[in-house]
Design an enzyme around this catalytic site. Structure first.
Site, PDB file in Angstrom:
ATOM      1  N   ASP A 199       0.895  -0.846  -0.039  1.00 26.63           N
ATOM      2  CA  ASP A 199       0.217   0.220   0.018  1.00 26.63           C
ATOM      3  C   ASP A 199       1.167   1.498  -0.359  1.00 26.63           C
ATOM      4  OD1 ASP A 199      -1.253   2.780   0.258  1.00 26.63           O
ATOM      5  OD2 ASP A 199      -2.602   1.424   2.550  1.00 26.63           O
ATOM      6  N   CYS A 363      -8.667   7.130   9.474  1.00 29.56           N
ATOM      7  CA  CYS A 363      -8.920   5.352   9.050  1.00 29.56           C
ATOM      8  C   CYS A 363      -8.136   4.370   9.527  1.00 29.56           C
ATOM      9  CB  CYS A 363      -9.085   5.413   7.668  1.00 29.56           C
ATOM     10  SG  CYS A 363     -10.263   6.446   6.906  1.00 29.56           S
TER      11      CYS A 363
HETATM   12  N1  PMP Z   1      -3.408   3.263   2.291  1.00 29.57           N
HETATM   13  C1  PMP Z   1      -3.067   4.077   3.109  1.00 29.57           C
HETATM   14  C2  PMP Z   1      -1.719   4.336   4.028  1.00 29.57           C
HETATM   15  C3  PMP Z   1      -3.952   5.696   3.438  1.00 29.57           C
HETATM   16  O1  PMP Z   1      -3.004   6.921   3.874  1.00 29.57           O
HETATM   17  C4  PMP Z   1      -4.749   5.975   2.601  1.00 29.57           C
HETATM   18  C5  PMP Z   1      -5.603   7.494   1.648  1.00 29.57           C
HETATM   19  N2  PMP Z   1      -5.905   7.955   3.851  1.00 29.57           N
HETATM   20  C6  PMP Z   1      -5.333   5.043   2.078  1.00 29.57           C
HETATM   21  C7  PMP Z   1      -5.092   3.212   1.912  1.00 29.57           C
HETATM   22  C8  PMP Z   1      -6.843   5.234   0.745  1.00 29.57           C
HETATM   23  O2  PMP Z   1      -6.822   6.202   0.021  1.00 29.57           O
HETATM   24  P1  PMP Z   1      -7.466   6.760  -1.204  1.00 29.57           P
HETATM   25  O3  PMP Z   1      -8.602   7.421   0.045  1.00 29.57           O
HETATM   26  O4  PMP Z   1      -6.700   7.638  -2.119  1.00 29.57           O
HETATM   27  O5  PMP Z   1      -7.924   5.451  -2.138  1.00 29.57           O
END
Ligand code: PMP
Length: 405
Positions: A199, A363
């Site tokens: 990721d 999140c």
């Molecule tokens: N993984 C990580 C580590 C993130 O920081 C984020 C966004 N905060 C995401 C996944 C998801 O990214 P997106 O909302 O741009 O799809």
């Protein structure tokens, strides 16, 4: 090219903004970065000069749109050091990229198979695998982290075995700033024959990425966290893996031949790109990555390191403030809590002073539980931030502390 933060700032029109009469200090870059003029121009130029659907038009606009769109793919392929341009799949962002892989995985997993992630995942790289495992009767295993916020490498290794089919981890933790040793983790996962997804949402904008050197199977990231627009991102996948990965959405673009009774699939990258893509934003993502890649990368990294060091030193010296996540290798973000008040209050009172940070669980609710905090305040940095802005953050935090007392 040399690195001049004053010149860089001039390229970002939004940094001229005032918030309640105070100069904007934007320290929420891990949520989304601001966009340089060239990225904004790329979007405007696309819609004013060559808006058309790609790959299918028999006219000049469609040709131009297709050329710009595919040129953007080349820029991304080069940025990642992909072996081939068709390993780069356009998506709506990291979340969709991970979902494409997880969706395919549900068709490949069987009962008894195992998936490994870490305790520091963003929900996008946790819930997806939870769901995939639930559907397939597989089990999800969580590699623990230390109190410093570093992955426990021995525990990670111990989770890997011949049943492990997928291993997914963040390049950089959005909530802690910890940088994972992704090449080492990949090597270990590969020893048991697992697929590996990185990721890269927080990794792409903070260092060189070479997917061939990392050795992973998938690398996912979003444009909006690397100076590009929202609503577009990348799933990079190794050709051998991607070519057979179960298709995600079906429809136009991704097919080769269709009859009323059956269909066959297009070649990469199109087989995983059903429907009309987000052409204008993909082109603008190309512009963003080109803009970013042309900066002196060593100077960018040195600048961001200086910002992090200053923030860390000032946070450590701040009475009543505790940093959450003290990994030895960190980049981009510093998370903290204060005795004097809830993170949401800190965020609100900083905003009154023109300073934008993020507060909440980022999140990453299980990670907040791990650290026994309801959430944190997080300041995160980009190339256009200055040491003066870091000083201003701590000056403002001193006022916040007094206000909350
Ligand atoms: N993984 C990580 C580590 C993130 O920081 C984020 C966004 N905060 C995401 C996944 C998801 O990214 P997106 O909302 O741009 O799809």
């Amino acid at each position: 090219m040399s690195f001049d933060v004053t010149a860089i700032r001039k390229e970002f029109p939004i940094l001229e903004r005032k918030i309640d009469g105070k100069p904007l200090i934007y320290l929420d870059n891990a949520a989304t970065t601001q966009k340089p003029q060239c990225v904004i121009d790329a979007i405007v130029d696309y819609y004013t000069q060559c808006n058309a659907n790609v790959h299918r038009g028999a006219h000049q606009l469609a040709d131009e749109a297709t050329r710009r769109f595919e040129n953007a793919r080349d820029i991304i392929a080069q940025f990642l050091n992909a072996k081939a341009r068709h390993e780069v799949i356009w998506t709506s962002g990291t979340t969709e990229s991970i979902n494409i892989v997880a969706h395919g995985l549900t068709k490949l997993l069987k009962a008894g198979d195992e998936v490994v992630v870490t305790a520091m995942e963003h929900h996008a790289n946790l819930v997806t695998w939870q769901q995939a495992c639930l559907q397939a009767g597989a089990s999800l295993h969580i590699a623990p982290i230390s109190d410093l916020g570093e992955l426990d490498l021995d525990a990670f290794d111990a989770l890997l075995n011949e049943n492990t089919k997928m291993v997914a981890f963040p390049h950089v933790s959005n909530a802690l700033g910890s940088v994972n040793p992704i090449k080492r983790l990949t090597q270990k996962a590969k020893e048991v024959g697992a697929w590996v997804l990185v990721d890269g949402a927080q990794g792409a904008a903070h260092g060189d990425i070479d997917v061939q050197d990392i050795g992973c199977d998938f690398y996912a990231f979003s444009a909006h966290k690397i100076y590009g627009p929202m609503g577009v991102g990348i799933l990079w996948g190794r050709e051998e893996v991607l070519a057979d990965w179960p298709v995600w959405q079906t429809g136009g673009e991704m097919i080769s031949r269709v009859s009323y009774s059956e269909s066959s699939w297009n070649v990469l990258p199109y087989r995983l790109e059903a429907g009309t893509p987000n052409v204008g934003d993909a082109i603008a993502m190309g512009a963003a990555i080109k803009w970013y890649s042309e900066l002196d990368q060593a100077a960018v990294q040195a600048h961001e390191k200086a910002l992090m060091m200053s923030a860390t030193e000032q946070a450590m010296a701040f009475d009543g403030l505790r940093i959450i996540g003290n990994a030895h290798h960190k980049v981009g973000a510093i998370s903290f809590v204060m005795d004097s008040g809830h993170p949401a209050d800190i965020g609100f009172l900083l905003d009154r002073q023109g300073i934008a940070i993020r507060t909440g669980d980022h999140c990453a609710q299980p990670l907040m539980d791990r650290f026994q905090v309801p959430g944190t305040a997080r300041a995160s940095f980009a190339v256009y931030n200055t040491l003066e802005e870091v000083d201003a953050l701590f000056e403002a935090l001193r006022k916040v502390k007094t206000m909350l007392a």
